[in-house]
Design a protein around this motif. Structure first.
Motif, PDB file in Angstrom:
ATOM      1  N   HIS A 127      40.711  43.680  41.372  1.00 47.65           N
ATOM      2  CA  HIS A 127      41.645  43.096  39.897  1.00 47.65           C
ATOM      3  C   HIS A 127      42.336  44.222  39.286  1.00 47.65           C
ATOM      4  O   HIS A 127      40.994  45.349  39.127  1.00 47.65           O
ATOM      5  N   GLU A 128      43.284  44.446  38.834  1.00 42.89           N
ATOM      6  CA  GLU A 128      43.809  45.767  37.876  1.00 42.89           C
ATOM      7  C   GLU A 128      43.203  45.623  37.288  1.00 42.89           C
ATOM      8  O   GLU A 128      42.985  46.996  36.169  1.00 42.89           O
ATOM      9  N   GLN A 129      42.500  45.032  35.806  1.00 42.80           N
ATOM     10  CA  GLN A 129      42.501  44.737  35.140  1.00 42.80           C
ATOM     11  C   GLN A 129      40.410  46.107  35.553  1.00 42.80           C
ATOM     12  O   GLN A 129      40.596  46.522  34.598  1.00 42.80           O
ATOM     13  N   PRO A 178      53.608  43.251  38.283  1.00 43.76           N
ATOM     14  CA  PRO A 178      51.802  42.588  37.964  1.00 43.76           C
ATOM     15  C   PRO A 178      50.803  43.807  37.883  1.00 43.76           C
ATOM     16  O   PRO A 178      50.074  43.573  36.841  1.00 43.76           O
ATOM     17  N   SER A 234      51.335  45.328  34.862  1.00 39.21           N
ATOM     18  CA  SER A 234      50.531  44.645  33.407  1.00 39.21           C
ATOM     19  C   SER A 234      49.850  44.122  33.783  1.00 39.21           C
ATOM     20  O   SER A 234      48.336  44.064  32.549  1.00 39.21           O
ATOM     21  N   ASN A 235      49.077  44.160  34.661  1.00 37.26           N
ATOM     22  CA  ASN A 235      47.400  43.992  34.884  1.00 37.26           C
ATOM     23  C   ASN A 235      46.690  44.904  33.920  1.00 37.26           C
ATOM     24  O   ASN A 235      45.424  45.107  33.637  1.00 37.26           O
ATOM     25  N   THR A 265      45.366  45.375  29.498  1.00 32.10           N
ATOM     26  CA  THR A 265      43.926  45.375  28.622  1.00 32.10           C
ATOM     27  C   THR A 265      43.710  46.682  28.113  1.00 32.10           C
ATOM     28  O   THR A 265      42.884  47.082  27.546  1.00 32.10           O
ATOM     29  N   ASN A 306      36.073  38.930  34.690  1.00 33.68           N
ATOM     30  CA  ASN A 306      35.886  39.467  35.811  1.00 33.68           C
ATOM     31  C   ASN A 306      34.318  39.663  36.805  1.00 33.68           C
ATOM     32  O   ASN A 306      34.313  40.515  37.473  1.00 33.68           O
TER      33      ASN A 306
END
Length: 586
Positions: A46-48, A73, A76-77, A80, A450
């Motif tokens: 996941h990009e986060q 997306p 935008s990920n 945070t 996560n």
């Protein structure tokens, strides 16, 4: 040689060896250029996770972290993780794909204005419109990320710029980091004058000590002057936990010794600290009797929240070094006896209110477990998620080095711990340090934020040890609802948690379980002895709270502990809007 291939060689020229990311359409030329290169790309799930892993890599290794994602997306990920880096001053370069320049502004597939979206949470942003922009922008990005107060820098790469002919571009040449300004002599003299007059001084150390490579200078200053010290969450480890002058963490969940010393001191020497609300409590009543000497590289922080009688702007290490001998010379001056008595009183209070680990009952007491784990793994890096377990680590882990404590401080982002641990291990596990040890301490709420990064740990065979404290609740929110919202427990129940051992096993990671205090030591030793990644699932009491606690809108002298709360009427929980009462005073 297209723009993407030029960027890959430029990353190598900047000293980047590892980057974290997730491919997609608009960033595909860059991923094509990565194929066969010397750069190690870590595919997160996941990009986060990519942003937090780059964040942990930068914090633990002291280098610029790099993460990559596609447009829309994917970008935008990352937001945070970018915000966390900005608020905690972490040097990062973020590379995002963007739709071709001819399609920008047309609402094209997976087009968002990531440049505008991230503007408040980066030091700077770049949007090259042609390959000719790449050399200047790329060199500037790394210079800005590293220079002064570090932080994240965004490069938004249109797809046609990545594909453009770059055969005419020169080889990338890194720019030097901006020189750090030295403190002015006048401010040093003014600081010395205040310090020499103080009878009850306190050192207040923050995360700037790490950013300014000033930890050793801080330790020498403390030892030479014998001034008691308190530390913020990000400053923990600047003095070893066992150091006789270390009174502990200051603030909402700080130690009584630290908070009371600040409330009673006549001089507060703030070093790389920014008077954050979690440290100060009610700001108007923070250190009410103290004059302030504020040392910081960032001029914007000096006097921003608390007036400083003396502001010393410049390199913190240089400042501390310049003041160490002159301040020590006043140690036995006219206020020498008063200072000695003050130091003894602070140390006596620290002994009197030291944490106890002899909790009654058969269940696991989390503070005792964490203290024991830190003793069994004294050189480990601990990466925390956010919640009660984060505060227990801050209070009870025997930290000796602030770079070995990774935590989402100003943003407080759940889900930080696991990917940050991945980045930290990859930053530290060099050929000369094959046994680098990283422990992730998480809670059942944060862990699921996560959890997919267990796949990353398994794929790259990263021997990260995970301690999962499970109280089947969002513990910190539950604690606040208990104390300040009349025990109206709203949406904090996690009693339907999955079988965490089965979850770990599904990723090929062994897991064990402990729910009794007499099984903790053997469980911890087995966890640390595991040859690869491993999870220890720890069941703890849902009613366990973090103590002490400074209630909202109270000063730091008005700490509560479990005994004081128990003495209050069950029918009258503490309200956030209440004025301080005798029952809440220390």
């Amino acid at each position: 040689m297209n723009g993407a291939r030029w960027l890959v060689q430029a990353l190598s020229a900047e000293g980047v060896d590892t980057l974290f990311g997730y491919p997609g359409g608009a960033i595909m030329p860059f991923y094509d250029a990565l194929h066969g290169s010397d750069l190690k790309h870590v595919l997160v799930r996941h990009e986060q996770g990519a942003a937090f892993a780059a964040n942990g890599y930068a914090r633990a290794g002291g280098r610029v972290g790099v993460c990559v994602a596609t447009s829309g997306p994917g970008a935008s990920n990352l937001v945070t993780g970018i915000a966390d880096a900005m608020l905690d001053s972490v040097p990062m370069v973020i590379v995002t794909g963007q739709v071709p320049t001819a399609l920008m502004g047309t609402d094209a597939f997976q087009e968002i204005d990531v440049f505008g979206m991230t503007m408040p949470i980066v030091k700077h942003s770049f949007l090259p419109r042609s390959v000719d922009d790449l050399p200047r922008m790329f060199a500037e990005a790394f210079r800005i990320a590293r220079s002064g107060r570090p932080g994240p820098v965004l490069i938004d790469l249109p797809k046609d710029v990545q594909n453009g002919d770059a055969s005419h571009l020169p080889l990338h040449a890194p720019l030097p980091t901006d020189p750090v300004p030295a403190p002015m002599d006048a401010s040093l003299h003014a600081a010395l004058a205040l310090i020499s007059q103080a009878q009850k001084p306190v050192l207040y150390g923050g995360g700037g000590l790490v950013l300014g490579d000033a930890v050793q200078a801080f330790r020498l200053f403390a030892d030479a002057t014998q001034i008691p010290a308190v530390l913020t969450l990000k400053g923990l480890g600047a003095l070893p936990a066992a150091h006789p002058l270390n009174l502990g963490m200051v603030g909402m969940h700080g130690s009584r010794a630290a908070n009371m010393a600040v409330q009673e001191c006549d001089l507060l020497i703030a070093v790389g600290a920014r008077f954050d609300d979690r440290a100060t409590g009610k700001l108007a009543e923070f250190a009410p009797h103290a004059r302030v000497v504020h040392m910081d590289l960032d001029a914007c922080e000096i006097g921003k929240l608390r007036h400083a009688e003396v502001g010393v702007r410049g390199d913190i290490r240089t400042t501390l070094t310049a003041l160490t001998l002159p301040c020590a010379a006043h140690l036995h001056g006219r206020h020498g006896v008063a200072r000695k008595q003050w130091r003894a009183a602070c140390q006596q209070r620290a002994r009197q209110h030291a944490a106890r680990y002899d909790a009654p009952g058969e269940s696991v007491y989390a503070p005792a477990l964490l203290k024991r784990l830190s003793e069994l793994a004294p050189e480990a890096v601990v990466s925390c998620d956010v919640g009660q377990h984060q505060m227990w680590v801050a209070q009870h882990w025997r930290l000796k080095d602030p770079r070995k404590h990774l935590t989402s401080g100003a943003l407080g982002a759940m889900g930080f711990g696991l990917p940050a641990a991945i980045g930290a291990l990859l930053a530290l596990r060099e050929p000369e340090n094959p046994d680098a040890q990283v422990i992730c301490v998480s809670g059942d709420g944060s862990f699921l934020m996560n959890v997919q990064e267990l796949a990353t740990i398994a794929r790259y065979r990263l021997p990260i040890k995970i301690v999962l404290l499970d109280n089947q609740a969002l513990g910190m929110v539950r604690q606040w609802q208990e104390l300040f919202f009349e025990r109206r427990y709203s949406e904090v129940d996690l009693s339907d948690n999955p079988d965490f051992a089965a979850v770990a096993a599904a990723f090929g990671i062994p897991a064990s379980f402990v729910d009794r205090a007499d099984g903790v030591d053997s469980a911890l030793q087995a966890l640390l002895a595991a040859p690869g990644p491993a999870v220890l699932h720890v069941a703890i009491d849902q009613a366990a709270n973090v103590w002490p606690l400074v209630p909202p809108n109270r000063n730091n002298a008005q700490m509560l502990d479990a005994d004081e709360v128990a003495s209050l009427s069950v029918a009258s929980p503490i309200a956030e809007s209440e004025e301080p009462s005798n029952a809440l005073s220390a």
